[in-house]
Scaffold this motif. Sequence first.
Motif, PDB file in Angstrom:
ATOM      1  N   SER A 203       0.841  -1.187   0.000  1.00 55.67           N
ATOM      2  CA  SER A 203       0.000   0.000   0.000  1.00 55.67           C
ATOM      3  C   SER A 203       0.877   1.238   0.000  1.00 55.67           C
ATOM      4  O   SER A 203       1.660   1.452   0.951  1.00 55.67           O
ATOM      5  CB  SER A 203      -0.916   0.016   1.223  1.00 55.67           C
ATOM      6  OG  SER A 203      -1.597   1.242   1.333  1.00 55.67           O
ATOM      7  N   PRO A 204       0.813   2.074  -1.034  1.00 55.12           N
ATOM      8  CA  PRO A 204       1.594   3.321  -1.045  1.00 55.12           C
ATOM      9  C   PRO A 204       1.271   4.212   0.138  1.00 55.12           C
ATOM     10  O   PRO A 204       2.160   4.876   0.695  1.00 55.12           O
ATOM     11  CB  PRO A 204       1.196   3.964  -2.370  1.00 55.12           C
ATOM     12  CG  PRO A 204       0.731   2.835  -3.227  1.00 55.12           C
ATOM     13  CD  PRO A 204       0.078   1.878  -2.287  1.00 55.12           C
ATOM     14  N   GLU A 205       0.023   4.253   0.542  1.00 60.89           N
ATOM     15  CA  GLU A 205      -0.375   5.082   1.685  1.00 60.89           C
ATOM     16  C   GLU A 205       0.280   4.586   2.960  1.00 60.89           C
ATOM     17  O   GLU A 205       0.706   5.390   3.817  1.00 60.89           O
ATOM     18  CB  GLU A 205      -1.896   5.050   1.813  1.00 60.89           C
ATOM     19  CG  GLU A 205      -2.427   6.010   2.873  1.00 60.89           C
ATOM     20  CD  GLU A 205      -3.943   5.990   2.938  1.00 60.89           C
ATOM     21  OE1 GLU A 205      -4.496   6.756   3.735  1.00 60.89           O
ATOM     22  OE2 GLU A 205      -4.572   5.197   2.191  1.00 60.89           O
ATOM     23  N   LEU A 206       0.384   3.287   3.105  1.00 62.71           N
ATOM     24  CA  LEU A 206       1.030   2.720   4.277  1.00 62.71           C
ATOM     25  C   LEU A 206       2.521   3.072   4.295  1.00 62.71           C
ATOM     26  O   LEU A 206       3.073   3.437   5.348  1.00 62.71           O
ATOM     27  CB  LEU A 206       0.846   1.198   4.284  1.00 62.71           C
ATOM     28  CG  LEU A 206       1.554   0.441   5.389  1.00 62.71           C
ATOM     29  CD1 LEU A 206       1.035   0.869   6.750  1.00 62.71           C
ATOM     30  CD2 LEU A 206       1.396  -1.063   5.189  1.00 62.71           C
ATOM     31  N   VAL A 207       3.170   2.995   3.148  1.00 62.96           N
ATOM     32  CA  VAL A 207       4.595   3.327   3.071  1.00 62.96           C
ATOM     33  C   VAL A 207       4.809   4.795   3.401  1.00 62.96           C
ATOM     34  O   VAL A 207       5.748   5.168   4.128  1.00 62.96           O
ATOM     35  CB  VAL A 207       5.144   2.973   1.680  1.00 62.96           C
ATOM     36  CG1 VAL A 207       6.588   3.470   1.537  1.00 62.96           C
ATOM     37  CG2 VAL A 207       5.072   1.473   1.435  1.00 62.96           C
ATOM     38  N   ALA A 208       3.929   5.676   2.889  1.00 64.87           N
ATOM     39  CA  ALA A 208       4.054   7.107   3.157  1.00 64.87           C
ATOM     40  C   ALA A 208       3.887   7.410   4.636  1.00 64.87           C
ATOM     41  O   ALA A 208       4.603   8.248   5.211  1.00 64.87           O
ATOM     42  CB  ALA A 208       3.026   7.876   2.330  1.00 64.87           C
ATOM     43  N   THR A 209       2.968   6.746   5.288  1.00 65.53           N
ATOM     44  CA  THR A 209       2.754   6.968   6.722  1.00 65.53           C
ATOM     45  C   THR A 209       3.956   6.490   7.530  1.00 65.53           C
ATOM     46  O   THR A 209       4.363   7.134   8.513  1.00 65.53           O
ATOM     47  CB  THR A 209       1.472   6.240   7.187  1.00 65.53           C
ATOM     48  OG1 THR A 209       0.366   6.696   6.404  1.00 65.53           O
ATOM     49  CG2 THR A 209       1.192   6.498   8.653  1.00 65.53           C
ATOM     50  N   GLN A 210       4.533   5.377   7.137  1.00 66.71           N
ATOM     51  CA  GLN A 210       5.731   4.904   7.823  1.00 66.71           C
ATOM     52  C   GLN A 210       6.902   5.894   7.643  1.00 66.71           C
ATOM     53  O   GLN A 210       7.665   6.141   8.581  1.00 66.71           O
ATOM     54  CB  GLN A 210       6.143   3.524   7.285  1.00 66.71           C
ATOM     55  CG  GLN A 210       5.149   2.418   7.617  1.00 66.71           C
ATOM     56  CD  GLN A 210       5.580   1.084   7.053  1.00 66.71           C
ATOM     57  OE1 GLN A 210       6.468   0.424   7.608  1.00 66.71           O
ATOM     58  NE2 GLN A 210       4.979   0.699   5.941  1.00 66.71           N
ATOM     59  N   GLN A 211       7.014   6.439   6.432  1.00 69.12           N
ATOM     60  CA  GLN A 211       8.071   7.415   6.192  1.00 69.12           C
ATOM     61  C   GLN A 211       7.847   8.655   7.045  1.00 69.12           C
ATOM     62  O   GLN A 211       8.803   9.240   7.589  1.00 69.12           O
ATOM     63  CB  GLN A 211       8.098   7.790   4.715  1.00 69.12           C
ATOM     64  CG  GLN A 211       9.322   8.587   4.291  1.00 69.12           C
ATOM     65  CD  GLN A 211      10.616   7.811   4.507  1.00 69.12           C
ATOM     66  OE1 GLN A 211      10.769   6.696   4.019  1.00 69.12           O
ATOM     67  NE2 GLN A 211      11.556   8.420   5.239  1.00 69.12           N
ATOM     68  N   GLU A 212       6.594   9.051   7.186  1.00 71.17           N
ATOM     69  CA  GLU A 212       6.258  10.184   8.050  1.00 71.17           C
ATOM     70  C   GLU A 212       6.660   9.894   9.491  1.00 71.17           C
ATOM     71  O   GLU A 212       7.170  10.769  10.208  1.00 71.17           O
ATOM     72  CB  GLU A 212       4.768  10.478   7.953  1.00 71.17           C
ATOM     73  CG  GLU A 212       4.310  11.650   8.820  1.00 71.17           C
ATOM     74  CD  GLU A 212       2.802  11.848   8.753  1.00 71.17           C
ATOM     75  OE1 GLU A 212       2.280  12.574   9.612  1.00 71.17           O
ATOM     76  OE2 GLU A 212       2.146  11.265   7.848  1.00 71.17           O
ATOM     77  N   LEU A 213       6.450   8.677   9.927  1.00 72.60           N
ATOM     78  CA  LEU A 213       6.832   8.274  11.280  1.00 72.60           C
ATOM     79  C   LEU A 213       8.352   8.391  11.469  1.00 72.60           C
ATOM     80  O   LEU A 213       8.826   8.940  12.489  1.00 72.60           O
ATOM     81  CB  LEU A 213       6.374   6.829  11.528  1.00 72.60           C
ATOM     82  CG  LEU A 213       6.826   6.192  12.852  1.00 72.60           C
ATOM     83  CD1 LEU A 213       6.158   6.879  14.029  1.00 72.60           C
ATOM     84  CD2 LEU A 213       6.512   4.711  12.857  1.00 72.60           C
ATOM     85  N   LEU A 214       9.114   7.917  10.505  1.00 75.95           N
ATOM     86  CA  LEU A 214      10.566   7.982  10.620  1.00 75.95           C
ATOM     87  C   LEU A 214      11.075   9.432  10.608  1.00 75.95           C
ATOM     88  O   LEU A 214      11.989   9.802  11.364  1.00 75.95           O
ATOM     89  CB  LEU A 214      11.203   7.186   9.479  1.00 75.95           C
ATOM     90  CG  LEU A 214      10.937   5.663   9.500  1.00 75.95           C
ATOM     91  CD1 LEU A 214      11.488   4.998   8.247  1.00 75.95           C
ATOM     92  CD2 LEU A 214      11.530   5.035  10.746  1.00 75.95           C
TER      93      LEU A 214
END
Length: 413
Positions: A150-161
């Motif tokens: 999921s691109p949205e999931l990857v983006a949220t994880q990147q936001e977390l980092l």
Amino acid sequence: MKNKKITALVAVCLFVGGLLFYLYYSGSWKKIAEKASVTTTAKAPAPGHQHGGAPIPAERTTGTATDEAEPEETPLVEIPTDKQEMIGVKTVPAMVKPLERVLRTVGRIEYDERKLATANTKIEGWIEKLHVDYTGRYVKKGEPLAEIYSPELVATQQELLNTIRWVSQGKAVKDENTAMLLTKDAEAILAAAKERLRLWDISEEQIARIAKTGKPVRTLTIYSPVSGYVVQKMAVQGMRVMPGEKLFDVADLASVWVIADIYEYELPLIKVGQKARIGLSYFPGREFISQVDYVYPALAGETRTAKVRFTIPNPGGDLKPQMFTKVEIKIHLGSRLSVPSEAVIDTGVRQIVYVDQGEGNFEPREVMTGSRAEDMVEIVRGLKAGEKVAAAANFLIDSEAQLKGVVPLPLKR
């Protein structure tokens, strides 16, 4: 001269005798007698006629005897003792005894709906890998089923980092007020990112691993919510999935349901908690003991039956959904006045028994029946305990009564 007189006297006697003979046999004599009687009655004073008053009606002079209804005579049909032995008549007394009724029906095994679970996703994405790729496979709770990109999931994880880095950089600022503000804002954004991942079913261990490695996870793993068999698999390699879309159905077969059909006229006898014996032709000699869990509130219009549910433990998995079963429900009706069912003749309009009155006499009597057991029937009205009824050859007794025109008295309501 004397002989002539005798001859004339004989002739007169013969004439008078012949006339009387003719009047007697022609009926004229009765008519003359009736006329004479009517004449005599007309001349005699009427009963109760006094001083010129109106005569009292004859009905009033007879008292109340004519108004009283005569008691109905008990109808009897006589069957001599030797004839009873010849046709095999047997009598039994009506007794108050406990009655038990056994309802026999068929059922089928179904999934226990309380142990069905669905595996789905809350994000949009694509299935990159299937760990379970066929229906019917047994999976354990927590076992991976599929992985979704999921691109949205990857983006949220990147936001977390990025937020984690921001927190560490904010602490390095020399100005305490600025560092405090940066850290406070970064921690709020960090908490929001973690909460979003949790709402997408990302576990705390996965979040901690992402923060430790500093790399986002490309795919989201879908795990089995329960231990059981995959009964439906909609997930296909490479397919696109939407939030809430069903991917797998998993059924726990540690226990199963048996759904049995009960006719509507038997429903008043069924209560929750009644014991039942359940058997399968696949396992001869093996029985399962269960009880009524639930009586469904609706009838099937085509068969006029209602569904009754039982639960059976299935630790070995021998019981498979859609297997047919035999169900026996034993119902205790309590102590009731009853006779053998063979003793009651049901004409379709009323029920008749033949009561032994002794000396070869049988009384046909209408009765009102109630519940029926295996070979007994309850007598609600028309019979008393201890009275003997014909339980064998009563149809022959009934035929004899029909030939003689003996009919039972109507049952008093």
